[in-house]
Design an enzyme around this catalytic site. Structure first.
Site, PDB file in Angstrom:
ATOM      1  N   TYR A 181      -1.152  -0.375   9.971  1.00  0.00           N
ATOM      2  CA  TYR A 181      -1.749  -0.782   9.343  1.00  0.00           C
ATOM      3  C   TYR A 181      -0.538  -0.188   7.539  1.00  0.00           C
ATOM      4  O   TYR A 181      -0.088  -0.537   6.853  1.00  0.00           O
ATOM      5  CB  TYR A 181      -2.835  -0.469   8.378  1.00  0.00           C
ATOM      6  N   LYS A 199       2.596  -2.220   6.418  1.00  0.00           N
ATOM      7  CA  LYS A 199       3.065  -2.401   4.697  1.00  0.00           C
ATOM      8  C   LYS A 199       4.151  -1.968   4.677  1.00  0.00           C
ATOM      9  O   LYS A 199       4.624  -2.522   2.978  1.00  0.00           O
ATOM     10  CB  LYS A 199       1.666  -1.500   4.134  1.00  0.00           C
ATOM     11  N   SER A 238       0.767  -1.250   0.207  1.00  0.00           N
ATOM     12  CA  SER A 238      -0.427  -0.203   0.409  1.00  0.00           C
ATOM     13  C   SER A 238       0.957   1.261  -0.008  1.00  0.00           C
ATOM     14  O   SER A 238       2.346   0.736   0.246  1.00  0.00           O
ATOM     15  CB  SER A 238      -1.187   0.079   1.199  1.00  0.00           C
TER      16      SER A 238
END
Length: 252
Positions: free
Chosen positions: A159, A163, A146
């Site tokens: 998150y 990533k 991401s």
């Protein structure tokens, strides 16, 4: 024909998170380019719809419902590739996600869960598939990372860190797997999937997100799927250890 370099005829791909969104688009893109598939997600109903769409492309898809956060379920995907097709050439690690949460509300358990779901699952599936890939001609692994793995924003401590780790894991895997297996990742920008459902149904939020993207639109799952196909196909045969950023030009 130059377009023949983008075909993966008679190769076998494992695609996770394949029931919808980027995973579904990727499975169908690979099928249209000539691959047979092992597709996995939590929802058997969604997977059956993808299987039918793959069959309409003239290819086969084996459905393996699984929750890959349970690492004990991972071997069945590789087992299906071996038993049904006798080979594995492509792995697309598309499982992942985590809800945004303020830093001070991000518990250690939440942080570790995000890392496990986004990174450990990709590592373990890749490790399970690599011996089978090496029984053949090698192949390609693509990790879906991401843009938040390199940019910053509020609410993404878990998150975004996961990533970022996935992106660097990609580079490390590429070094160890060369020369027979290439490993790359895609840094996905804001893409119109169910993960952005709140944005897609809120005109103000969507307009703001589009305005902050240089190309002035959200990505579509097909945008990402085409990147996966490029990295897996002969067209990408001189690329490994790289993060292909498909993010509409986002920068900080």
């Amino acid at each position: 024909m130059i377009t023949s370099h983008f075909l993966v005829t008679d190769q076998v791909a494992i695609v996770t998170g394949a029931g919808r969104g980027i995973g579904r688009a990727t499975a169908l893109a690979l099928a249209e380019a000539g691959a047979d598939l092992v597709i996995s997600a939590r929802s058997p109903e969604e997977l059956d719809q993808v299987r039918l769409a793959v069959e309409e492309c003239g290819r086969r898809a084996v459905v393996v419902p699984a929750d890959l956060s349970d690492l004990d379920q991972i071997p069945q995907l590789v087992g299906a590739a071996k038993s049904e097709f006798g080979r594995c050439d492509i792995v697309v690690n598309n499982v992942g996600g985590s809800f945004p949460r303020p830093l001070l509300e991000t518990s250690a358990a939440m942080f570790e869960k995000a890392f496990h779901f986004n990174v450990t699952t990709a590592l373990e599936l890749s490790k399970a598939a690599i011996p089978l890939m090496l029984e053949g001609d090698g192949g390609s692994i693509v990790n879906i990372s991401s843009v938040i793995g390199r940019l910053t924003d509020r609410g993404f401590a878990a998150y975004g860190t996961a990533k970022a780790a996935m992106s660097h894991l990609t580079r490390l895997m590429a070094t160890e797997c060369a020369p027979r297996i290439r490993v790359n990742a895609i840094g996905v920008g804001s893409t119109a999937t169910s993960a952005l459902e709140m944005v897609l149904t809120n005109d103000e939020l969507r307009t703001s997100m589009e305005a902050n993207t240089p190309l002035r639109r959200l990505g579509e799952p097909l945008d990402i799927a085409l990147g996966v196909l490029y990295l897996c196909s002969p067209a990408g045969s001189y690329i490994t250890g790289k993060i292909l950023e498909i993010d509409g030009g986002l920068n900080q």
